[in-house]
Write an enzyme that holds these catalytic residues in place. Sequence first.
Site, PDB file in Angstrom:
ATOM      1  N   TYR A   1       0.833  -1.208   0.000  1.00 34.76           N
ATOM      2  CA  TYR A   1       0.000   0.000   0.000  1.00 34.76           C
ATOM      3  C   TYR A   1       0.864   1.252   0.000  1.00 34.76           C
ATOM      4  CZ  TYR A   1      -3.372   3.425   1.833  1.00 34.76           C
ATOM      5  OH  TYR A   1      -4.168   4.530   2.018  1.00 34.76           O
TER       6      TYR A   1
ATOM      7  N   THR B   1       2.360   2.082  -3.365  1.00 33.63           N
ATOM      8  CA  THR B   1       1.443   2.716  -4.322  1.00 33.63           C
ATOM      9  C   THR B   1       1.254   4.193  -4.008  1.00 33.63           C
ATOM     10  OG1 THR B   1      -0.617   2.201  -3.086  1.00 33.63           O
ATOM     11  CG2 THR B   1       0.213   0.525  -4.596  1.00 33.63           C
TER      12      THR B   1
END
Length: 258
Positions: A154, A157
Amino acid sequence: ESLVGARVLLTGASAGIGEQMAYHYARFGAALVLTARREAVLQKVMEKCLTLGAKKVFLIPADMSSPSEPQKVVQFAVQKLGGLDYLVLNHIGANRFQMWAGDVEFTRWLMQVNFFSYVALATAALPTLEKNNGSLVVVSSLAGKIATPFTTSYSATKFALDGFFGSLRHELMMQKKNVSVTLCILGLIDTETAMESTRGKVHLSASPAPDAALAIVLGSAARLREVFYPWWLQQIIYLWVLAPSNEVLQSYYNYSSP
């Protein structure tokens, strides 16, 4: 007042912060295209937006893990609204809040949903945003500024979003194109998904999703470079740059060795 009649494409609009942003835009009298994976849930959000005062609302279900979806969604929005004033990129793939377990394929999938689809949507929308002096609104996270435990994929990104859209902002300014880029840095927000994934793993208080959504809507309408919610996240980031402390950071996370 600038949002009355504004043409907005909002992704991730079926729940959480995206749903709350949809309601705020509706109250301000915007015209909306809402997209997310779940059509039935989007339908309910659309109906509430109409009761709250949205000028018009359309929906298009889409799965952003498919590379062909971004172009289709932008084309639909431009056709229905006659152009765009705001592209609000808010969707995310399901995050595994856990230690890195070596799943490279999951990371590749999450990059498609959380990053590459953002790039594709922005690229498809830029011509109409340039024509209308519009705004790109990118919902990101503290995990895109400071690497935190349990967020390897996560966080990757979100750091990618910071790099791409920060660079794009410079290029638009150099080309004298009047398109604002607002990067929204959020802390832990009390959405159902976030609360479920972090339960028992963090020692942090969550902030309310409606307030986070309003901060994004108002900050991007003011064409701010960055929006921080809660506001004190900006000070946290500055302090981290000046004096990073892994021990302090890790103390907010609950981990017991197997």
